[in-house]
Design an enzyme around this catalytic site. Structure first.
Site, PDB file in Angstrom:
ATOM      1  N   TYR A 134       0.771  -1.068  -0.074  1.00  0.00           N
ATOM      2  CA  TYR A 134      -0.096  -0.012  -0.095  1.00  0.00           C
ATOM      3  C   TYR A 134       0.846   1.243  -0.059  1.00  0.00           C
ATOM      4  CZ  TYR A 134       0.617   1.318   4.914  1.00  0.00           C
ATOM      5  OH  TYR A 134       1.184   1.663   6.157  1.00  0.00           O
ATOM      6  N   CYS A 135       0.291   2.177  -0.584  1.00  0.00           N
ATOM      7  CA  CYS A 135       1.090   3.636  -0.348  1.00  0.00           C
ATOM      8  C   CYS A 135       0.037   4.614   0.190  1.00  0.00           C
ATOM      9  CB  CYS A 135       1.672   3.835  -1.765  1.00  0.00           C
ATOM     10  SG  CYS A 135       0.362   4.021  -3.131  1.00  0.00           S
ATOM     11  N   ARG A 136      -0.091   5.840  -0.397  1.00  0.00           N
ATOM     12  CA  ARG A 136      -0.850   6.862  -0.062  1.00  0.00           C
ATOM     13  C   ARG A 136      -2.161   6.757  -0.840  1.00  0.00           C
ATOM     14  NH1 ARG A 136      -2.792  11.583  -2.538  1.00  0.00           N
ATOM     15  NH2 ARG A 136      -3.335  13.109  -1.124  1.00  0.00           N
ATOM     16  N   TRP A 163      -3.481   4.124   2.173  1.00  0.00           N
ATOM     17  CA  TRP A 163      -3.470   5.197   3.238  1.00  0.00           C
ATOM     18  C   TRP A 163      -4.550   6.121   3.298  1.00  0.00           C
ATOM     19  CZ3 TRP A 163      -2.234   5.261   7.992  1.00  0.00           C
ATOM     20  CH2 TRP A 163      -2.209   6.565   9.045  1.00  0.00           C
TER      21      TRP A 163
END
Length: 178
Positions: A134-136, A163
């Site tokens: 996952y990231c932003r 996120w």
């Protein structure tokens, strides 16, 4: 090979008045290929296979409802990897996740398990272990899935909501840190 052709030069002839003309002939023969459709099909298939390999791969996508249980009962057989940069992770992270920035991900997959642990502080994931990225917002995590697949990892997932979805569902930023 050059050949010289001599012409009869009479006054009533319509031919040029040159006595000799040089004619160039190729030293090799060119063969015409009549089965070009088979060659075209083979070439098209090869190009299609190459395009498929170079195309970004879209890994299986997980939803918030699928990721939430993984954070409540973490497993040594599964990783939740945050591919944001360290300054972004300071804002908060999903519980039980580890940080492995996208900027170093590809090089890190080539490290030995000992060097990986020394550099990142956790065990290097096995090629068959479940890995969720996952990231932003889900873009970098999709790239991370592609990089992992190209490095031989098979059981990889993308938390597409990442996120932003996590904080909207959980109701906070820094409070979400493990």
């Amino acid at each position: 090979m050059l050949r010289t052709a001599l012409f009869n030069t009479t006054r009533c002839s319509a031919r040029p008045t040159l006595l000799a003309r040089q004619v160039a002939r190729p030293t090799h023969q060119v063969f015409a290929r009549y089965e070009s459709s088979k060659a075209d099909d083979t070439l098209k298939a090869a190009r299609k296979a190459k395009d498929k390999l170079q195309k970004d791969w879209q890994g299986p996508v997980l939803t918030y409802e699928q990721v939430k249980p993984k954070t409540l009962s973490p497993s040594a057989d599964a990783y939740l990897i945050d591919v944001r940069e360290p300054d972004e992770v300071m804002q908060g992270s999903i519980p039980s996740s580890v940080n492995l920035p996208l900027s170093v991900l590809a090089n890190s997959f080539h490290l030995t398990p000992q060097a990986f642990k020394a550099q990142h502080g956790f065990e290097k994931p096995g090629k068959q272990q479940e890995v969720v990225f996952y990231c932003r917002s889900g873009m970098r995590s999709a790239s991370a899935c592609d990089i992992a697949r190209r490095n031989g990892y098979e059981n990889i997932f993308n938390y597409e909501g990442s996120w932003l979805e996590w904080t909207s569902r959980e109701g906070g930023g820094k409070g979400s840190t493990a």
